[in-house]
Structures are given as C-alpha cells and as structure tokens.
Design a protein around this motif. Structure first.
Motif, short mmCIF file in Angstrom:
data_model
loop_
_atom_site.label_atom_id
_atom_site.label_comp_id
_atom_site.label_asym_id
_atom_site.label_seq_id
_atom_site.Cartn_x
_atom_site.Cartn_y
_atom_site.Cartn_z
N ALA A 44 33.71 18.86 36.03
CA ALA A 44 33.25 20.20 36.36
C ALA A 44 33.91 21.18 35.41
O ALA A 44 35.15 21.17 35.24
CB ALA A 44 33.62 20.55 37.80
N PHE A 45 33.11 22.01 34.76
CA PHE A 45 33.67 23.06 33.92
C PHE A 45 33.92 24.29 34.78
O PHE A 45 33.03 24.78 35.46
CB PHE A 45 32.72 23.42 32.78
N ILE A 46 35.15 24.78 34.75
CA ILE A 46 35.55 25.94 35.54
C ILE A 46 35.72 27.12 34.60
O ILE A 46 36.70 27.21 33.87
CB ILE A 46 36.85 25.68 36.32
N HIS A 47 34.74 28.00 34.60
CA HIS A 47 34.81 29.18 33.75
C HIS A 47 35.86 30.14 34.32
O HIS A 47 35.98 30.28 35.53
CB HIS A 47 33.45 29.87 33.68
N PRO A 48 36.63 30.81 33.47
CA PRO A 48 37.68 31.69 34.01
C PRO A 48 37.18 32.97 34.66
O PRO A 48 37.90 33.59 35.43
CB PRO A 48 38.54 32.00 32.78
N PHE A 49 35.92 33.39 34.36
CA PHE A 49 35.46 34.64 34.98
C PHE A 49 33.95 34.74 35.19
O PHE A 49 33.50 35.51 36.01
CB PHE A 49 35.91 35.86 34.15
N ASP A 50 33.15 33.95 34.50
CA ASP A 50 31.70 34.16 34.52
C ASP A 50 30.99 33.06 35.31
O ASP A 50 30.37 32.17 34.75
CB ASP A 50 31.17 34.21 33.07
N ASP A 51 31.07 33.14 36.64
CA ASP A 51 30.48 32.13 37.51
C ASP A 51 30.31 32.73 38.90
O ASP A 51 31.28 33.23 39.48
CB ASP A 51 31.41 30.91 37.58
N PRO A 52 29.11 32.71 39.47
CA PRO A 52 28.90 33.25 40.81
C PRO A 52 29.81 32.64 41.87
O PRO A 52 30.15 33.33 42.85
CB PRO A 52 27.43 32.93 41.09
N LEU A 53 30.19 31.38 41.72
CA LEU A 53 31.12 30.79 42.68
C LEU A 53 32.45 31.54 42.68
O LEU A 53 33.05 31.78 43.74
CB LEU A 53 31.37 29.31 42.35
N LEU A 54 32.92 31.92 41.50
CA LEU A 54 34.17 32.66 41.40
C LEU A 54 34.04 34.02 42.08
O LEU A 54 34.93 34.44 42.82
CB LEU A 54 34.57 32.87 39.93
N TRP A 55 32.92 34.70 41.85
CA TRP A 55 32.76 36.03 42.43
C TRP A 55 32.75 35.96 43.95
O TRP A 55 33.35 36.83 44.62
CB TRP A 55 31.46 36.67 41.91
N THR A 56 32.12 34.92 44.49
CA THR A 56 32.10 34.76 45.94
C THR A 56 33.51 34.56 46.49
O THR A 56 33.88 35.12 47.53
CB THR A 56 31.21 33.56 46.33
N GLY A 57 34.32 33.79 45.77
CA GLY A 57 35.71 33.60 46.19
C GLY A 57 36.53 34.87 46.07
O GLY A 57 37.30 35.23 46.97
N HIS A 58 36.37 35.59 44.96
CA HIS A 58 37.13 36.83 44.77
C HIS A 58 36.76 37.89 45.79
O HIS A 58 37.58 38.77 46.12
CB HIS A 58 36.89 37.38 43.36
N ALA A 59 35.53 37.84 46.30
CA ALA A 59 35.07 38.83 47.27
C ALA A 59 35.89 38.83 48.55
O ALA A 59 35.90 39.82 49.30
CB ALA A 59 33.59 38.59 47.60
N THR A 60 36.61 37.74 48.81
CA THR A 60 37.43 37.67 50.02
C THR A 60 38.54 38.71 50.02
O THR A 60 39.10 39.02 51.08
CB THR A 60 38.04 36.26 50.19
N ILE A 61 38.88 39.25 48.85
CA ILE A 61 39.85 40.36 48.81
C ILE A 61 39.37 41.49 49.70
O ILE A 61 40.13 42.03 50.53
CB ILE A 61 40.03 40.86 47.36
N ILE A 62 38.11 41.88 49.55
CA ILE A 62 37.57 42.98 50.35
C ILE A 62 37.36 42.56 51.80
O ILE A 62 37.59 43.36 52.72
CB ILE A 62 36.26 43.49 49.73
N ASP A 63 36.96 41.32 52.03
CA ASP A 63 36.83 40.84 53.41
C ASP A 63 38.14 41.05 54.17
O ASP A 63 38.15 41.51 55.32
CB ASP A 63 36.49 39.34 53.43
N GLU A 64 39.25 40.73 53.53
CA GLU A 64 40.56 40.85 54.18
C GLU A 64 40.94 42.31 54.41
O GLU A 64 41.54 42.66 55.44
CB GLU A 64 41.63 40.14 53.35
N VAL A 65 40.61 43.17 53.46
CA VAL A 65 40.92 44.60 53.61
C VAL A 65 40.14 45.17 54.80
O VAL A 65 40.69 45.90 55.64
CB VAL A 65 40.59 45.37 52.31
N VAL A 66 38.86 44.86 54.88
CA VAL A 66 38.02 45.36 55.96
C VAL A 66 38.47 44.78 57.30
O VAL A 66 38.52 45.49 58.32
CB VAL A 66 36.54 45.05 55.68
#
Length: 305
Positions: A125-147
């Motif tokens: 599996a190639f893991i791109h450091p920033f350009d991948d929708p899977l990454l964005w979904t994971g990073h979105a948990t930052i806001i989930d936790e704030v809310v």
C-alpha cells in the motif's frame, strides 16, 4: 482500533492575551508519533491492512514517515519510507527506531516520492503524506473532538504544507455543520506554494523550498487544497522563518511543548496579532506538532535567522 489518541484541548491565556481573543489549542503535538499525521495515516494504514496489504511504502520529509512507521509497527507490518536529503538526521533516526526501512533519495520530496512509487508492488500500500481522501477523513477527527468538547470556534488557524491538514480540517468542519468557519492557512515565505497558487489563480510549483520549515516543503499543494480555496473561506497567510521560529520558542516557554518551525508558522500570526485574525472572538489553533527539531536546533535557527 484507532491508532491516534484524543488530544488535549486547552484554552491558552498567553496566546489569548497576545491575540486579544479566546484561543483554543488542539494539542496534536501530543500524538504518540509526535504530530497530527497519525490521524489520517493511521486511518489509511488500518484500511489497507484490512484489505490485505502486507507492506506500507511512503515518502516523507519527516513527520508522515514517522507516522507510517509507527502505524506499521502497531499493525505488525513492515514499512519502507523514502526521505529526501533535506530530512533531518533526527527524523531519519525516529523513523528507523519504529522499525521501518529508511531510504534517502533526492534533493526534494518530489524526487523521494518518485522513488517510493517505483517500489510499490501488488501487495504493498502506498501511503501518500498528504494527498489522499483517507487521510483527510482521519484528520477530520480533530474537529470532531473539538465539537464533542462543546466548542465551536469562529476561526481555525493551521499550517499548510501539501494541504492534507487543511483538507481534513475543512472536512471536519463541514460534517459538523461548521463549513462556514474561516480557515487561516499559514505558510512560511520560503515554502508558500498554497498562497502563491491562490494569488496566481492556478496551482503553481515552487522552484525550490527556501525555509527551515522543511515539513512544509511541498513544492506544490494538492489539487483538493487548491480547489477548497476556490469554494470555501480559506485565507492564506505567510510568515517569515524568524517569526515561526520565535513562535516555537515562545510556545515552549508558555506551554512547555517543543514544536518544529512548521507548527510555529501557525502560532506566529496569533502571537503577533496578525490582521488576518481581526474580529474573531474564539480562535482554534491546530498545534500540529512535529518531532524533527531539538531545542539545540531551534536555538541554532534563532541565532541564524
């Protein structure tokens, strides 16, 4: 299981006094591998492991590679991380410490990325450091936790390199009904591919990275990050290397947390009460972290800037 932890959300009196507003800090410097990267990368690695992939291959200037190596170790799988020559020895050592194979190739991340892609086999599996929708979904948990903590900021400040954090935070804002909240997207002047792209009206590619904030060293932002600038309230801001480094020093004094200049970039406009923050009453700063710097290096950067 989740490979990231829920990080502290603190109200910062020193930053609040500096900015003239309530300042919330999402302390992702406290993630086990040292940066927010594990949120998206951990999510992506778990997805690929569930789908039968047997090895992770990635390219990184440092923090993403550390996160991939950490995720691989947690999941019991091997990893190969290709880093450019600009990656600090400390970052290389931390990747290796997690058990991943480190390959140094090329003067830029783009060259390292090309090498990494050439290594990918059928079961990898190639893991791109920033350009991948899977990454964005994971990073979105930052806001989930704030809310979930009962907070709704009227602005978010974050650092931009390739744009993965920006894409993830905006996804998190949108799915929590906060898509209207402005995002202040901060870069250092020598790595400002996002700001220059927004100004030019097209994605531009920098000829070189001229900043100590090497974690922001993507010569071109992702297409999705650029598209967001056309459709959402994303406000590019640039700061000098010295401002980013000074912010790291002040943050260490104020909160006893050492972050790298790429993270200091997003702290700088808050400490300096930048005009981009005028009118906001509650500001969330994503303290994205970064472990590619030591106190000695930070002091060296300050002396040289």
């Amino acid at each position: 299981m989740s490979l990231h932890i829920q990080t502290p959300l603190l109200t910062s009196l020193p930053l609040g006094l500096a900015a003239g507003a309530t300042v919330l800090l999402k302390l992702d410097a406290m993630q086990p591998p040292g940066s927010f990267k594990i949120r998206g990368i951990g999510y992506a690695c778990e997805e690929h492991a569930r789908n039968g992939k047997q090895r992770f291959i990635s390219s990184s200037g440092g923090n993403a590679g550390i996160a991939v190596a950490y995720a691989a170790r947690q999941l019991g799988l091997p990893a190969v991380v290709v880093v450019p020559q600009t990656t600090t020895q400390r970052a290389r050592d931390l990747i290796a410490m997690e058990g991943a194979e480190v390959i140094v190739h090329g003067a830029t991340w783009q060259e390292a990325n090309g090498m990494a892609l050439s290594l990918v086999g059928e079961t990898d599996a190639f893991i791109h450091p920033f350009d991948d929708p899977l990454l964005w979904t994971g990073h979105a948990t930052i806001i989930d936790e704030v809310v979930a903590a009962g907070e709704q900021p009227d602005a978010v400040v974050l650092s931009v390199g390739g744009g993965g954090l920006l894409c993830g935070v905006h996804e998190g804002l949108r799915r929590n009904g906060l898509g209207h909240v402005p995002v202040i997207a901060v870069e250092t002047e020598g790595a400002a591919s996002f700001a220059q792209s927004v100004k030019a009206g097209r994605r531009i590619e920098l000829d070189a990275i001229r900043s100590v904030a090497t974690s922001l060293g993507a010569k071109q932002v992702s297409e999705q990050a650029f598209k967001l600038a056309q459709t959402a309230d994303i406000r590019p801001v640039t700061v000098t290397d010295r401002a980013a480094i000074t912010a790291c020093k002040r943050f260490l004094d104020d909160h006893r947390v050492l972050v790298e200049p790429a993270c200091g970039a997003s702290l700088a406009p808050v400490y300096d009460r930048a005009s981009a923050l005028d009118g906001f009453r509650k500001i969330l700063v994503v303290v994205c972290g970064g472990v590619g710097v030591t106190l000695e290096q930070l002091e060296h950067y300050l002396a040289a800037s």
